[in-house]
Design a protein around this motif. Structure first.
Motif, PDB file in Angstrom:
ATOM      1  N   MET A  20       0.841  -1.194   0.000  1.00 51.52           N
ATOM      2  CA  MET A  20       0.000   0.000   0.000  1.00 51.52           C
ATOM      3  C   MET A  20       0.879   1.248   0.000  1.00 51.52           C
ATOM      4  SD  MET A  20      -2.825  -1.040   2.909  1.00 51.52           S
ATOM      5  CE  MET A  20      -1.585  -1.347   4.171  1.00 51.52           C
ATOM      6  N   GLY A  21       0.376   2.314  -0.576  1.00 52.46           N
ATOM      7  CA  GLY A  21       1.138   3.554  -0.558  1.00 52.46           C
ATOM      8  C   GLY A  21       0.281   4.766  -0.847  1.00 52.46           C
ATOM      9  N   ASN A  22       0.756   5.893  -0.374  1.00 48.57           N
ATOM     10  CA  ASN A  22       0.114   7.184  -0.618  1.00 48.57           C
ATOM     11  C   ASN A  22       1.258   8.181  -0.801  1.00 48.57           C
ATOM     12  OD1 ASN A  22      -1.583   9.437  -0.689  1.00 48.57           O
ATOM     13  ND2 ASN A  22      -1.728   9.572   1.537  1.00 48.57           N
ATOM     14  N   GLU A  23       1.829   8.207  -1.990  1.00 49.27           N
ATOM     15  CA  GLU A  23       3.090   8.885  -2.256  1.00 49.27           C
ATOM     16  C   GLU A  23       2.883  10.247  -2.898  1.00 49.27           C
ATOM     17  OE1 GLU A  23       6.429   8.282  -2.089  1.00 49.27           O
ATOM     18  OE2 GLU A  23       6.486   6.269  -1.243  1.00 49.27           O
ATOM     19  N   VAL A  24       3.299  11.301  -2.178  1.00 47.03           N
ATOM     20  CA  VAL A  24       3.383  12.629  -2.794  1.00 47.03           C
ATOM     21  C   VAL A  24       4.636  12.640  -3.650  1.00 47.03           C
ATOM     22  CG1 VAL A  24       3.653  15.093  -2.353  1.00 47.03           C
ATOM     23  CG2 VAL A  24       2.153  13.724  -0.896  1.00 47.03           C
ATOM     24  N   LEU A  25       4.522  13.055  -4.902  1.00 48.60           N
ATOM     25  CA  LEU A  25       5.623  12.933  -5.847  1.00 48.60           C
ATOM     26  C   LEU A  25       6.598  14.096  -5.781  1.00 48.60           C
ATOM     27  CD1 LEU A  25       3.588  11.652  -8.932  1.00 48.60           C
ATOM     28  CD2 LEU A  25       4.840  10.308  -7.236  1.00 48.60           C
ATOM     29  N   THR A  26       6.165  15.229  -5.288  1.00 50.52           N
ATOM     30  CA  THR A  26       7.028  16.399  -5.245  1.00 50.52           C
ATOM     31  C   THR A  26       7.776  16.467  -3.919  1.00 50.52           C
ATOM     32  OG1 THR A  26       5.117  17.675  -4.497  1.00 50.52           O
ATOM     33  CG2 THR A  26       5.657  17.779  -6.842  1.00 50.52           C
ATOM     34  N   THR A  27       8.839  17.268  -3.890  1.00 50.05           N
ATOM     35  CA  THR A  27       9.628  17.466  -2.684  1.00 50.05           C
ATOM     36  C   THR A  27       9.907  18.962  -2.528  1.00 50.05           C
ATOM     37  OG1 THR A  27      11.833  17.382  -3.687  1.00 50.05           O
ATOM     38  CG2 THR A  27      10.771  15.269  -3.207  1.00 50.05           C
ATOM     39  N   SER A  28      10.719  19.299  -1.534  1.00 47.35           N
ATOM     40  CA  SER A  28      11.068  20.704  -1.320  1.00 47.35           C
ATOM     41  C   SER A  28      12.033  21.228  -2.376  1.00 47.35           C
ATOM     42  CB  SER A  28      11.675  20.882   0.077  1.00 47.35           C
ATOM     43  OG  SER A  28      12.808  20.051   0.233  1.00 47.35           O
ATOM     44  N   SER A  29      12.557  20.350  -3.221  1.00 50.81           N
ATOM     45  CA  SER A  29      13.427  20.743  -4.328  1.00 50.81           C
ATOM     46  C   SER A  29      12.852  20.193  -5.627  1.00 50.81           C
ATOM     47  CB  SER A  29      14.850  20.212  -4.124  1.00 50.81           C
ATOM     48  OG  SER A  29      15.475  20.869  -3.040  1.00 50.81           O
ATOM     49  N   PRO A  30      13.148  20.834  -6.752  1.00 52.90           N
ATOM     50  CA  PRO A  30      12.633  20.334  -8.033  1.00 52.90           C
ATOM     51  C   PRO A  30      13.263  18.994  -8.402  1.00 52.90           C
ATOM     52  CG  PRO A  30      14.177  22.147  -8.379  1.00 52.90           C
ATOM     53  CD  PRO A  30      13.932  22.078  -6.914  1.00 52.90           C
ATOM     54  N   ILE A  31      12.577  18.243  -9.249  1.00 50.26           N
ATOM     55  CA  ILE A  31      13.038  16.924  -9.693  1.00 50.26           C
ATOM     56  C   ILE A  31      13.087  16.941 -11.217  1.00 50.26           C
ATOM     57  CG2 ILE A  31      12.625  14.440  -9.642  1.00 50.26           C
ATOM     58  CD1 ILE A  31      10.859  14.903  -7.167  1.00 50.26           C
ATOM     59  N   ASP A  32      14.263  16.730 -11.770  1.00 49.04           N
ATOM     60  CA  ASP A  32      14.380  16.668 -13.228  1.00 49.04           C
ATOM     61  C   ASP A  32      13.752  15.400 -13.779  1.00 49.04           C
ATOM     62  OD1 ASP A  32      15.653  19.078 -13.281  1.00 49.04           O
ATOM     63  OD2 ASP A  32      17.658  18.289 -13.680  1.00 49.04           O
ATOM     64  N   ASN A  33      14.063  14.259 -13.139  1.00 48.10           N
ATOM     65  CA  ASN A  33      13.563  12.973 -13.617  1.00 48.10           C
ATOM     66  C   ASN A  33      13.142  12.119 -12.423  1.00 48.10           C
ATOM     67  OD1 ASN A  33      14.432  12.950 -16.670  1.00 48.10           O
ATOM     68  ND2 ASN A  33      16.242  13.649 -15.546  1.00 48.10           N
ATOM     69  N   LEU A  34      11.875  11.727 -12.408  1.00 50.53           N
ATOM     70  CA  LEU A  34      11.357  10.834 -11.375  1.00 50.53           C
ATOM     71  C   LEU A  34      10.814   9.582 -12.036  1.00 50.53           C
ATOM     72  CD1 LEU A  34      10.352  10.038  -8.527  1.00 50.53           C
ATOM     73  CD2 LEU A  34       8.289  11.372  -8.979  1.00 50.53           C
ATOM     74  N   THR A  35      11.290   8.446 -11.571  1.00 47.92           N
ATOM     75  CA  THR A  35      10.776   7.162 -12.047  1.00 47.92           C
ATOM     76  C   THR A  35      10.122   6.453 -10.871  1.00 47.92           C
ATOM     77  OG1 THR A  35      12.586   7.004 -13.649  1.00 47.92           O
ATOM     78  CG2 THR A  35      11.347   4.998 -13.192  1.00 47.92           C
ATOM     79  N   PHE A  36       8.870   6.075 -11.034  1.00 42.60           N
ATOM     80  CA  PHE A  36       8.089   5.426  -9.973  1.00 42.60           C
ATOM     81  C   PHE A  36       7.684   4.047 -10.487  1.00 42.60           C
ATOM     82  CE2 PHE A  36       4.660   4.606  -7.051  1.00 42.60           C
ATOM     83  CZ  PHE A  36       5.024   5.288  -5.901  1.00 42.60           C
ATOM     84  N   ILE A  37       8.113   3.010  -9.782  1.00 43.42           N
ATOM     85  CA  ILE A  37       7.922   1.638 -10.259  1.00 43.42           C
ATOM     86  C   ILE A  37       7.236   0.799  -9.179  1.00 43.42           C
ATOM     87  CG2 ILE A  37       9.090  -0.442 -11.117  1.00 43.42           C
ATOM     88  CD1 ILE A  37      11.480   1.391 -11.852  1.00 43.42           C
ATOM     89  N   ILE A  38       6.244   0.007  -9.584  1.00 38.16           N
ATOM     90  CA  ILE A  38       5.605  -0.949  -8.688  1.00 38.16           C
ATOM     91  C   ILE A  38       5.619  -2.308  -9.380  1.00 38.16           C
ATOM     92  CG2 ILE A  38       3.531  -1.582  -7.410  1.00 38.16           C
ATOM     93  CD1 ILE A  38       2.720   1.345  -7.443  1.00 38.16           C
ATOM     94  N   ARG A  39       6.155  -3.316  -8.690  1.00 34.74           N
ATOM     95  CA  ARG A  39       6.185  -4.688  -9.206  1.00 34.74           C
ATOM     96  C   ARG A  39       5.332  -5.581  -8.314  1.00 34.74           C
ATOM     97  NH1 ARG A  39      11.656  -3.095 -10.143  1.00 34.74           N
ATOM     98  NH2 ARG A  39      12.244  -3.330 -12.349  1.00 34.74           N
ATOM     99  N   VAL A  40       4.428  -6.326  -8.928  1.00 34.46           N
ATOM    100  CA  VAL A  40       3.581  -7.270  -8.182  1.00 34.46           C
ATOM    101  C   VAL A  40       3.539  -8.581  -8.952  1.00 34.46           C
ATOM    102  CG1 VAL A  40       2.147  -5.428  -7.195  1.00 34.46           C
ATOM    103  CG2 VAL A  40       1.475  -6.490  -9.362  1.00 34.46           C
ATOM    104  N   PRO A  41       3.285  -9.702  -8.242  1.00 37.26           N
ATOM    105  CA  PRO A  41       3.136 -10.981  -8.948  1.00 37.26           C
ATOM    106  C   PRO A  41       2.040 -10.891 -10.009  1.00 37.26           C
ATOM    107  CG  PRO A  41       3.369 -11.360  -6.604  1.00 37.26           C
ATOM    108  CD  PRO A  41       3.231  -9.872  -6.782  1.00 37.26           C
ATOM    109  N   ARG A  42       2.198 -11.681 -11.048  1.00 40.32           N
ATOM    110  CA  ARG A  42       1.303 -11.597 -12.201  1.00 40.32           C
ATOM    111  C   ARG A  42      -0.148 -11.854 -11.819  1.00 40.32           C
ATOM    112  NH1 ARG A  42       3.270 -14.916 -17.311  1.00 40.32           N
ATOM    113  NH2 ARG A  42       4.967 -13.398 -17.044  1.00 40.32           N
TER     114      ARG A  42
END
Length: 613
Positions: free
Chosen positions: A154-176
């Motif tokens: 489970m997650g509730n992820e805010v994508l931004t931070t106190s500094s800018p992000i040039d490249n953000l990759t967000f990955i979730i892997r689960v069984p098929r």
């Protein structure tokens, strides 16, 4: 010949167009994430990995010495293992500095300092070395959670931070064979879904995410920020079912708790007094352990353990308070609070829960919502109009949710003030309070708190007579008789006096001025309607130097009406303001700013009198 300079100009323009935004972000930020990867993986046996890799460029000395000189990683060794995959710094001259062994130090997280039962938690402090302007920090770590630590990924992820992000990759892997439920908020993004090694892989890629602003009065829940909410639970019902399946939700008191409740019931003259006394004990006599629920797998100890250990988390205190109230014969239910704009019953993500509170249904009073960790002046219902409430009860078969209807928060004051020739001020004030402006619960605890409602304009010494006209959850009324010596500032033969106001309305917000522009929402304490009426009687030798005024502003944020009239030695002043919402987005900010700044404008709040002697 003529085309070559033109083509060169086009190429340079294109390059600068791409480069200037980066320069702009770097100039206004302490650092910039050149790359940030967040990766979740659920294994078939129920164990989980969370990996984070950051590549952070430092741009200011503040970033080096305060903001980013250290990284703090909290984990629970009883169920989790931390692995530092890589840690080094690339200095401005490209020299690589590998983080030494003595730069990794485990400490007790600050929030667990007074929580003996949770003293097993650890915080890895990574002290970065080789820092200078232009240096780039590289840190790659993984936290592996044992199967059973948490029932779902489970997650509730805010994508931004106190500094800018040039490249953000967000990955979730689960069984098929596992279905992932997810939703992205406040940003357009669709994952790339692939399959590899019996796993489904969801990959989101984001470019040029702006830094969060430091503006005050932003929504506490950061509802306006880009985020991803996800879960492998079939629904929120299943997530709540896991929560309430714990032994703690049987609410079993021991004999000492039962004896204590019996004593409190004998002391209380009414059900509401018993209720408030038990809340006060749980809030103030037991330590609140501010442990984020995710670090302990959303576990809760039974009420007896919380009672005997003299402290607990917010959820544990809710369970304890309900056990005590049930023993006192007071009908009550625990509820989870989630922002309405983020709630989706198909996504069972417990990290979305902001707070655990109690819905209380006393026989002699309308329904109340109470916190187990703080004493509020009135029912929390007035602060829950933009929330979804989930009933936490193991005895119900299907999920029950509630919403709270917004009621008017209103203050009405009437001032009859006489300015005497010896510069004494005397008068009477009547005050009516409704909704959030009405601190009903605080008044039930101690009626004398109402003597502070005119503070700091009038001290307790200035209040010569006080009378409570009535207290109820719907409306409370008070009357004051005042006398204040030398309330004015003087210059030559002019007297300056700021109009007083009760501190249960807009004055309590402590907003003196609003800036010209704003890029993020502003969240006020509550919507409000305030009406203040003043009749001021002047001595025969005094005149009003403040000009007569008639101001009316009506816009999308509400309205302001101010009228100042002089009729001989009598001055009549009417001030009213309506703020229609609690949260205002940037498109409405100018309208809100106009109302607030007009309300606080000294030209309409400061009275100037001339002594003609």
């Amino acid at each position: 010949m003529t085309m070559r300079p033109y083509i060169t100009t086009l190429i340079l323009t294109a390059l600068l167009t791409q480069f200037i935004p980066c320069l702009s972000q770097e100039r206004t930020s302490d650092a910039v994430y050149l790359s940030l990867i967040k990766e979740y993986q659920l294994y078939a046996d129920g164990s989980m990995d969370y990996r984070q890799y950051k590549k952070l460029k430092l741009l200011t000395y503040n970033a080096i010495h305060r903001s980013y000189g250290e990284t703090f990683i909290v984990y629970n060794p009883a169920f989790q293992k931390l692995k530092i995959n890589d840690a080094y710094t690339i200095m401005a001259d490209s020299k690589k500095i590998v983080t030494p062994e003595n730069a990794f130090n485990e400490v007790l997280p600050g929030f667990a300092a007074n929580a003996p039962f949770y003293n097993g938690l650890r915080e890895m402090v990574v002290t970065h070395t080789g820092l200078e302007l232009g240096a780039v920090i590289h840190l790659d770590h993984t936290i592996t959670s044992d199967a059973g630590f948490c029932p779902y990924l489970m997650g509730n992820e805010v994508l931004t931070t106190s500094s800018p992000i040039d490249n953000l990759t967000f990955i979730i892997r689960v069984p098929r064979n596992v279905e992932l439920k997810y939703k992205v908020f406040n940003i357009s993004a669709v994952p790339v879904v692939t399959e590899k090694d019996e796993m489904k892989v969801y990959t989101w890629t984001f470019k040029s995410l702006q830094a969060q602003t430091g503006d005050v009065r932003q929504p506490d829940s950061q509802e306006n920020q880009p985020r991803i909410v996800f879960s492998t639970a079939p629904s929120m019902q299943h997530a709540i079912d896991y929560l309430v399946s714990q032994e703690a939700f049987k609410y079993k008191p021991d004999s000492k708790m039962e004896e204590f409740v019996a004593m409190i019931r004998k002391e209380g003259k009414s059900e509401i007094e018993t209720l408030l006394r038990l809340q006060d004990i749980v809030v103030n006599d037991l330590t609140t352990n501010s442990i984020p629920a995710a670090y302990i797998g959303f576990r809760a100890r039974p009420a007896t353990d919380t009672w005997n250990s003299n402290g607990g988390t917010e959820l544990e205190k809710v369970i304890l308070l309900r056990a005590l109230l049930l023993k006192a014969g007071i009908n009550t239910f625990p509820v989870a609070v989630i922002p309405a704009s983020l709630y989706n019953k198909e996504i069972g993500s417990l990290p979305q829960i902001e707070h655990f509170i109690l819905q209380v249904n006393p026989r002699e009073q309308s329904q109340l919502y109470l916190s187990p960790v703080q004493l509020d002046e009135c029912s929390l219902s007035y602060d829950l109009t933009d929330k979804i409430l989930l009933l936490i009860d193991p005895n119900i078969e299907s999920l029950k949710t509630f919403s709270v209807n917004e009621e008017k928060n209103r203050m009405v004051s009437d001032w009859r003030i006489t300015i005497n020739p010896d510069n004494r001020l005397t008068g009477e004030v009547s005050l009516e309070l409704f909704g959030t402006c009405n601190p009903y619960l605080a008044l039930k605890r101690d009626i004398n708190t109402s003597k502070q409602f005119l503070n700091p304009d009038f001290s307790l010494e200035d209040i010569k007579v006080f009378k409570c006209e009535g207290i109820s959850a719907l409306k409370s009324e008070f009357k004051y008789t005042l006398e204040k010596v030398n309330p004015f500032s003087t210059k030559a033969n002019y007297l300056f006096w700021n109009l007083p106001a009760a501190n249960k309305g807009i004055k309590s917000w402590d907003i003196n001025y609003m800036n010209e522009s704003r890029e993020v929402p502003v969240e006020l304490p509550y919507s409000i309607e305030e009406n203040d009426h003043y009749v001021i009687y002047l001595p025969s030798d005094y005149t009003l130097a403040t000009p007569d005024t008639r101001l009316t502003i009506m816009n999308s944020a509400g309205q302001v009406k101010i009228e100042i009239k002089e009729n001989g030695q009598i001055i009549d002043i009417t001030r009213s303001i309506i703020i229609t919402e609690k949260t205002f987005y940037p498109a409405q900010y100018k309208d809100l700013r106009l109302l607030i700044n007009s309300w606080n404008n000294k030209n309409y709040t400061r009275m100037i009198f001339k002594n003609n002697l």
